[in-house]
Design a protein around this motif. Structure first.
Motif: not given
Length: 277
Positions: A49, A52-53, A59, A64-67, A69-70, A245
């Motif tokens: 995280q 990437t942040a 990216t 990122s972990p959020q990507m 997850w999405e 992703d």
């Protein structure tokens, strides 16, 4: 003198504290193991995280972990995620069970029979050296891209770890143990199931866990080339479409599923060792 059972003095001897060794509580130990095992994945997630942040990695190369997850949520909402997971798991389980059963049977034959060892071991050793991807074109020609080709490839992957460990372990079973079994009237299959197989249960369990890992490896080899569903197909399709992703998502799912199935097999291993070893 000191009565070490209670740590109290006898006669005029001074009292000495005798430590009492207490067995660790199983529940507490499991808690420590669970927390300890989660530390490294959590650390990796935090570093991922941060990287990437802060823009250290683009990216386009490291989502990122959020990507990720999405991407998982998107596939789940379309009904594809759990379908891919279920199909891949089913293929692995079927291929693993068939391969493990065949490996146990042939491993027992080769391990217990000198004639079978001379006749079969060299050929099986040569086949074992063939890379997994080398089987794919042949299986596609013979069985097309249906389920048979994938399950056969996974069966091949699961077969050799079990065959190798069982054959090697049975060659080193204590001869006195075997003679004792024969003295009780055990022969043939009964001797194998009652004396020889229980003697090599730890080796069999280790071979099964190796076979399960191989089954997941061979699954990816099969689905990368000849599949329209499954996690291997998700890897291949995402690579062709530049969806990094989803590539990370497939890799994480394979890692999690591999660990979960290995943990289930580890429970079986502990139960089998307690019961027979």
């Amino acid at each position: 003198m000191i009565d070490t059972s209670f740590g109290t003095p006898i006669g005029n001897a001074p009292a000495v504290a005798v430590p009492i060794n207490r067995a660790p509580r199983p529940g507490g130990r499991r808690w420590v193991v669970a927390v300890g095992g989660a530390l490294l994945p959590l650390l990796i997630l935090v570093v991922w995280q941060v990287v990437t942040a802060t823009g250290i990695a683009s990216t386009s190369q490291l989502p990122s972990p959020q990507m990720v997850w999405e991407a998982a949520v998107d596939l789940a909402q379309r009904g594809l995620l759990w379908q891919y997971v279920a199909i891949s798991t089913q293929r692995v389980v079927i291929g693993f069970l068939i391969g493990a059963a065949l490996g146990l049977a042939l491993g027992a034959v080769v391990g217990l029979s000198r004639f079978a060892d001379i006749l079969l071991a060299p050929t099986l050793g040569a086949i074992r050296a063939v890379p997994s991807l080398a089987w794919v074109p042949l299986l596609i020609l013979w069985f097309k891209i249906g389920e048979e080709s994938k399950i056969i490839l996974i069966t091949i992957g699961a077969f050799f770890p079990v065959y190798t460990t069982v054959a090697a372990a049975l060659r080193h079973v204590d001869r006195q143990l075997v003679e004792a079994g024969r003295a009780f009237g055990y022969r043939g299959v009964r001797l194998f199931l009652t004396v020889q197989l229980p003697a090599v249960i730890p080796s069999v369990a280790s071979g099964l866990r190796l076979a399960l890992a191989q089954a997941w490896l061979f699954l990816v080899a099969a689905e990368l080339i000849a599949a329209s569903m499954g996690l291997g197909f998700l890897l291949s399709d995402s690579g062709n479409n530049g969806r990094i992703d989803r590539i990370f998502l497939a890799i994480i799912l394979l890692a999690v599923l591999g660990k979960l199935t290995d943990s289930l097999l580890a429970l079986f291993e502990r139960w089998a060792v307690r019961k027979w070893a």
